[in-house]
Design a protein around this motif. Structure first.
Motif, PDB file in Angstrom:
ATOM      1  N   GLN A  77       0.885  -1.164   0.000  1.00 37.81           N
ATOM      2  CA  GLN A  77       0.000   0.000   0.000  1.00 37.81           C
ATOM      3  C   GLN A  77       0.923   1.213   0.000  1.00 37.81           C
ATOM      4  N   GLN A  78       0.404   2.351  -0.442  1.00 37.53           N
ATOM      5  CA  GLN A  78       1.244   3.534  -0.649  1.00 37.53           C
ATOM      6  C   GLN A  78       2.431   3.189  -1.567  1.00 37.53           C
TER       7      GLN A  78
ATOM      8  N   PRO B  92       6.465   1.776   6.882  1.00 42.81           N
ATOM      9  CA  PRO B  92       7.006   0.489   7.329  1.00 42.81           C
ATOM     10  C   PRO B  92       5.966  -0.627   7.421  1.00 42.81           C
ATOM     11  N   ALA B  93       4.742  -0.306   7.787  1.00 46.64           N
ATOM     12  CA  ALA B  93       3.705  -1.340   7.905  1.00 46.64           C
ATOM     13  C   ALA B  93       3.371  -1.968   6.550  1.00 46.64           C
ATOM     14  N   HIS B  94       3.636  -1.259   5.466  1.00 43.50           N
ATOM     15  CA  HIS B  94       3.300  -1.749   4.126  1.00 43.50           C
ATOM     16  C   HIS B  94       4.529  -2.200   3.342  1.00 43.50           C
TER      17      HIS B  94
END
Length: 181
Positions: free
Chosen positions: A66-67, A139-141
């Motif tokens: 994502q992003q 960082p989560a993606h």
């Protein structure tokens, strides 16, 4: 500037017009209007990244599920082999890669659109890369594709003494990786 589509046409090699004389050289490393004319779109860059690495370091293959980030990459010191892997399942080039040598000397840049994993291998004693990106680091993606996945078969210029971070060693093979539609 000269624009050359690579094996995956959306991945583009950009060679600037360099003006040299006895004092040195000058070139535009970024011009929004020219890039828009070359790409048919006007990317908005939100962040510049700068990395320094030593010989045979491989960084990548990174992407954000994502992003997603498009990148405009160049080497300002040394030489790197820069690679983009198509992770768009709807693309006829899904799972294929395109790459180019970028160096301080050749001043080339590589345009990598959203939907691709990106990485490079350092071929000089030291290399520094600068790259503009179109979305912020999330960082989560963040995801990592295995740099030496035989299903992708990147023809890295060096096969021995490769240095990969612990995080990048945990990269997934294409068969197990999250991809784009």
């Amino acid at each position: 500037m000269k624009i050359t589509p690579l094996a995956i046409p959306e991945v583009v090699l950009i060679e600037p017009d360099v003006f040299s004389d006895a004092r040195g050289h000058f070139f535009e490393s970024y011009n929004a209007a020219r890039l828009q004319a070359a790409l048919g779109r006007a990317p908005t860059f939100v962040q510049d990244n700068h990395s320094r690495s030593t010989r045979h370091v491989v960084r990548g293959l990174h992407y954000q599920i994502q992003q997603p980030q498009a990148k405009l990459v160049r080497a300002i010191v040394g030489v790197v082999f820069d690679v983009a892997v198509d992770l768009r399942r709807s693309s006829p080039t899904f799972g294929q890669w395109a790459g180019a040598l970028l160096s301080a000397e050749n001043k080339r840049q590589l345009w990598i659109p959203e939907g691709f994993a990106h990485g490079f291998m350092v071929l000089s004693d030291v290399a520094e890369t600068l790259y503009k990106i179109t979305d912020y680091y999330a960082p989560a993606h963040e995801r990592c594709l295995r740099w030496n996945d035989p299903a992708i078969a990147i023809a890295w210029p060096a096969a021995t003494n490769v240095i990969v971070s612990e995080k990048d060693q945990r990269g997934l093979p294409l068969a197990d990786a999250e991809t784009y539609p």
